[in-house]
Motif scaffolding. Sequence first.
Motif, PDB file in Angstrom:
ATOM      1  N   GLY A   1       8.399 -47.328  20.956  1.00 58.26           N
ATOM      2  CA  GLY A   1       9.158 -47.539  19.730  1.00 58.26           C
ATOM      3  C   GLY A   1       8.540 -46.852  18.532  1.00 58.26           C
ATOM      4  N   ARG A   2       7.218 -46.785  18.482  1.00 59.08           N
ATOM      5  CA  ARG A   2       6.532 -46.185  17.338  1.00 59.08           C
ATOM      6  C   ARG A   2       6.470 -44.670  17.418  1.00 59.08           C
ATOM      7  NH1 ARG A   2       1.647 -46.619  17.232  1.00 59.08           N
ATOM      8  NH2 ARG A   2       1.181 -47.840  19.096  1.00 59.08           N
ATOM      9  N   ARG A   3       6.321 -44.130  18.631  1.00 63.90           N
ATOM     10  CA  ARG A   3       6.030 -42.703  18.750  1.00 63.90           C
ATOM     11  C   ARG A   3       7.125 -41.916  19.471  1.00 63.90           C
ATOM     12  NH1 ARG A   3      -0.173 -41.566  20.136  1.00 63.90           N
ATOM     13  NH2 ARG A   3       0.617 -39.511  19.477  1.00 63.90           N
ATOM     14  N   SER A   4       7.491 -42.344  20.663  1.00 63.67           N
ATOM     15  CA  SER A   4       8.427 -41.544  21.457  1.00 63.67           C
ATOM     16  C   SER A   4       9.845 -41.605  20.907  1.00 63.67           C
ATOM     17  CB  SER A   4       8.413 -42.012  22.914  1.00 63.67           C
ATOM     18  OG  SER A   4       7.134 -41.865  23.471  1.00 63.67           O
ATOM     19  N   ALA A   5      10.304 -42.797  20.555  1.00 69.13           N
ATOM     20  CA  ALA A   5      11.690 -42.940  20.087  1.00 69.13           C
ATOM     21  C   ALA A   5      11.974 -42.081  18.855  1.00 69.13           C
ATOM     22  CB  ALA A   5      12.009 -44.412  19.820  1.00 69.13           C
ATOM     23  N   PRO A   6      11.098 -42.053  17.833  1.00 67.69           N
ATOM     24  CA  PRO A   6      11.384 -41.172  16.690  1.00 67.69           C
ATOM     25  C   PRO A   6      11.442 -39.700  17.074  1.00 67.69           C
ATOM     26  CG  PRO A   6       9.768 -42.841  16.073  1.00 67.69           C
ATOM     27  CD  PRO A   6       9.943 -42.940  17.564  1.00 67.69           C
ATOM     28  N   ILE A   7      10.640 -39.280  18.044  1.00 69.91           N
ATOM     29  CA  ILE A   7      10.669 -37.885  18.483  1.00 69.91           C
ATOM     30  C   ILE A   7      11.996 -37.579  19.172  1.00 69.91           C
ATOM     31  CG2 ILE A   7       9.639 -36.223  20.082  1.00 69.91           C
ATOM     32  CD1 ILE A   7       6.936 -37.617  19.531  1.00 69.91           C
ATOM     33  N   ILE A   8      12.435 -38.483  20.036  1.00 63.97           N
ATOM     34  CA  ILE A   8      13.719 -38.312  20.722  1.00 63.97           C
ATOM     35  C   ILE A   8      14.852 -38.208  19.711  1.00 63.97           C
ATOM     36  CG2 ILE A   8      15.400 -39.453  22.244  1.00 63.97           C
ATOM     37  CD1 ILE A   8      12.936 -40.732  23.679  1.00 63.97           C
ATOM     38  N   VAL A   9      14.849 -39.108  18.743  1.00 62.58           N
ATOM     39  CA  VAL A   9      15.905 -39.146  17.731  1.00 62.58           C
ATOM     40  C   VAL A   9      15.904 -37.877  16.891  1.00 62.58           C
ATOM     41  CG1 VAL A   9      16.520 -40.257  15.544  1.00 62.58           C
ATOM     42  CG2 VAL A   9      16.188 -41.639  17.604  1.00 62.58           C
ATOM     43  N   HIS A  10      14.730 -37.472  16.420  1.00 62.67           N
ATOM     44  CA  HIS A  10      14.648 -36.277  15.576  1.00 62.67           C
ATOM     45  C   HIS A  10      15.148 -35.041  16.320  1.00 62.67           C
ATOM     46  CE1 HIS A  10      13.160 -33.164  12.898  1.00 62.67           C
ATOM     47  NE2 HIS A  10      12.485 -32.641  13.912  1.00 62.67           N
TER      48      HIS A  10
ATOM     49  N   SER B   1      12.887 -47.150  -2.477  1.00 62.28           N
ATOM     50  CA  SER B   1      12.229 -46.429  -1.381  1.00 62.28           C
ATOM     51  C   SER B   1      13.265 -46.026  -0.351  1.00 62.28           C
ATOM     52  CB  SER B   1      11.174 -47.327  -0.714  1.00 62.28           C
ATOM     53  OG  SER B   1      10.699 -46.744   0.482  1.00 62.28           O
ATOM     54  N   ASP B   2      13.024 -44.882   0.317  1.00 64.04           N
ATOM     55  CA  ASP B   2      13.918 -44.517   1.416  1.00 64.04           C
ATOM     56  C   ASP B   2      13.401 -45.055   2.744  1.00 64.04           C
ATOM     57  OD1 ASP B   2      11.775 -42.862   1.819  1.00 64.04           O
ATOM     58  OD2 ASP B   2      12.915 -40.998   1.944  1.00 64.04           O
ATOM     59  N   HIS B   3      12.356 -45.907   2.685  1.00 65.65           N
ATOM     60  CA  HIS B   3      11.842 -46.605   3.859  1.00 65.65           C
ATOM     61  C   HIS B   3      11.901 -48.119   3.606  1.00 65.65           C
ATOM     62  CE1 HIS B   3      10.302 -42.607   4.674  1.00 65.65           C
ATOM     63  NE2 HIS B   3       9.882 -42.987   5.868  1.00 65.65           N
ATOM     64  N   PRO B   4      13.090 -48.667   3.408  1.00 64.37           N
ATOM     65  CA  PRO B   4      13.178 -50.083   3.046  1.00 64.37           C
ATOM     66  C   PRO B   4      12.771 -51.007   4.193  1.00 64.37           C
ATOM     67  CG  PRO B   4      15.351 -49.227   3.545  1.00 64.37           C
ATOM     68  CD  PRO B   4      14.424 -48.052   3.553  1.00 64.37           C
ATOM     69  N   ALA B   5      12.185 -52.121   3.824  1.00 58.86           N
ATOM     70  CA  ALA B   5      11.779 -53.103   4.836  1.00 58.86           C
ATOM     71  C   ALA B   5      12.969 -53.831   5.428  1.00 58.86           C
ATOM     72  CB  ALA B   5      10.818 -54.120   4.199  1.00 58.86           C
ATOM     73  N   CYS B   6      14.130 -53.728   4.776  1.00 59.44           N
ATOM     74  CA  CYS B   6      15.295 -54.496   5.211  1.00 59.44           C
ATOM     75  C   CYS B   6      16.029 -53.848   6.383  1.00 59.44           C
ATOM     76  CB  CYS B   6      16.274 -54.676   4.042  1.00 59.44           C
ATOM     77  SG  CYS B   6      16.979 -53.123   3.419  1.00 59.44           S
ATOM     78  N   THR B   7      15.640 -52.640   6.785  1.00 62.24           N
ATOM     79  CA  THR B   7      16.336 -51.921   7.843  1.00 62.24           C
ATOM     80  C   THR B   7      15.339 -51.496   8.914  1.00 62.24           C
ATOM     81  OG1 THR B   7      17.896 -51.061   6.202  1.00 62.24           O
ATOM     82  CG2 THR B   7      17.859 -49.962   8.352  1.00 62.24           C
ATOM     83  N   HIS B   8      15.753 -51.582  10.178  1.00 61.08           N
ATOM     84  CA  HIS B   8      14.868 -51.172  11.267  1.00 61.08           C
ATOM     85  C   HIS B   8      14.388 -49.739  11.011  1.00 61.08           C
ATOM     86  CE1 HIS B   8      13.495 -50.014  15.263  1.00 61.08           C
ATOM     87  NE2 HIS B   8      13.421 -51.308  15.538  1.00 61.08           N
ATOM     88  N   PRO B   9      13.086 -49.470  11.163  1.00 64.87           N
ATOM     89  CA  PRO B   9      12.548 -48.148  10.834  1.00 64.87           C
ATOM     90  C   PRO B   9      13.235 -46.997  11.562  1.00 64.87           C
ATOM     91  CG  PRO B   9      10.762 -49.717  11.177  1.00 64.87           C
ATOM     92  CD  PRO B   9      12.026 -50.421  11.565  1.00 64.87           C
ATOM     93  N   LEU B  10      13.577 -47.188  12.831  1.00 65.05           N
ATOM     94  CA  LEU B  10      14.198 -46.094  13.569  1.00 65.05           C
ATOM     95  C   LEU B  10      15.621 -45.849  13.077  1.00 65.05           C
ATOM     96  CD1 LEU B  10      13.688 -44.037  15.799  1.00 65.05           C
ATOM     97  CD2 LEU B  10      14.679 -45.668  17.430  1.00 65.05           C
ATOM     98  N   LEU B  11      16.355 -46.909  12.789  1.00 63.36           N
ATOM     99  CA  LEU B  11      17.705 -46.756  12.249  1.00 63.36           C
ATOM    100  C   LEU B  11      17.660 -46.123  10.866  1.00 63.36           C
ATOM    101  CD1 LEU B  11      20.735 -47.194  12.470  1.00 63.36           C
ATOM    102  CD2 LEU B  11      20.403 -49.526  11.602  1.00 63.36           C
ATOM    103  N   ALA B  12      16.700 -46.537  10.052  1.00 64.46           N
ATOM    104  CA  ALA B  12      16.537 -45.923   8.735  1.00 64.46           C
ATOM    105  C   ALA B  12      16.222 -44.440   8.875  1.00 64.46           C
ATOM    106  CB  ALA B  12      15.438 -46.630   7.947  1.00 64.46           C
ATOM    107  N   GLY B  13      15.434 -44.082   9.892  1.00 68.35           N
ATOM    108  CA  GLY B  13      15.123 -42.681  10.133  1.00 68.35           C
ATOM    109  C   GLY B  13      16.354 -41.875  10.494  1.00 68.35           C
ATOM    110  N   VAL B  14      17.227 -42.450  11.316  1.00 68.73           N
ATOM    111  CA  VAL B  14      18.492 -41.781  11.652  1.00 68.73           C
ATOM    112  C   VAL B  14      19.310 -41.560  10.384  1.00 68.73           C
ATOM    113  CG1 VAL B  14      20.672 -41.959  12.913  1.00 68.73           C
ATOM    114  CG2 VAL B  14      18.546 -42.728  14.001  1.00 68.73           C
ATOM    115  N   ALA B  15      19.414 -42.596   9.551  1.00 68.80           N
ATOM    116  CA  ALA B  15      20.210 -42.496   8.325  1.00 68.80           C
ATOM    117  C   ALA B  15      19.651 -41.438   7.383  1.00 68.80           C
ATOM    118  CB  ALA B  15      20.256 -43.855   7.627  1.00 68.80           C
ATOM    119  N   ARG B  16      18.324 -41.404   7.209  1.00 66.53           N
ATOM    120  CA  ARG B  16      17.716 -40.399   6.330  1.00 66.53           C
ATOM    121  C   ARG B  16      18.006 -38.989   6.837  1.00 66.53           C
ATOM    122  NH1 ARG B  16      13.436 -44.014   6.427  1.00 66.53           N
ATOM    123  NH2 ARG B  16      12.388 -42.806   8.047  1.00 66.53           N
TER     124      ARG B  16
END
Length: 214
Positions: free
Chosen positions: A138-147, A13-28
């Motif tokens: 953490g769930r909503r605003s941070a991913p928008i900022i990062v994207h 999976s490209d959404h592994p449980a072993c990595t923080h979701p926001l960091l995984a999002g940056v990497a993807r």
Amino acid sequence: MELASFLAGERWSDHPACTHPLLAGVAREVNDRIGDEARNRIAPLVTEVIGLDSDDPRFAALLAREVALAALPVAAEDRQRTAAVGLMTCERVLNELDGRPLEEVSPRVRTALADVPLARNWAREFCGIGFGTAERFGRRSAPIIVHSALVGIAESTVGDSEQRLVDLLRHVVAEAKGWTHHAAAAVGAEEWQEACDLTVSRSRREWRRSARLH
């Protein structure tokens, strides 16, 4: 992230449980916005992100702040404004979590915003709106900022956007390791080769499937 999931013993999976979701999002997103040669430069980070996670609500704000800081000087005007709003929001979240006055601004962010006064002044219009809870941030605003920040870097006209994205991913992984006191996972040469072979095999199957559909 798929390699990380495999090496961590998780399902592919490209959404592994072993990595923080926001960091995984940056990497993807970095992976998707750079070419094959640049991807070779981020490959060594795979083992660095295995187990790199945290339940500290500061993590998302700290990470989003680093990404927005990288975008602020190079992004186009609309993305620059979004990055400035994101920075101010991250500051407010961290201030609340750490018990500081909400309007306090750290020296790094103050200096960065001073270099883009129009975006800073525009962003100030929104700083009083609020961000809800840190968990919601953490769930909503941070991913928008990062994207938005990553798009701003990728679409910038500075001429070295791929290298900037590579350097940013390296930077945030190193920072995150410091925030969490994380040690990189030990992966043997055979495990690494098996993961790489699996990636190539899956990529070929997906290419063949796409070719049949078209």
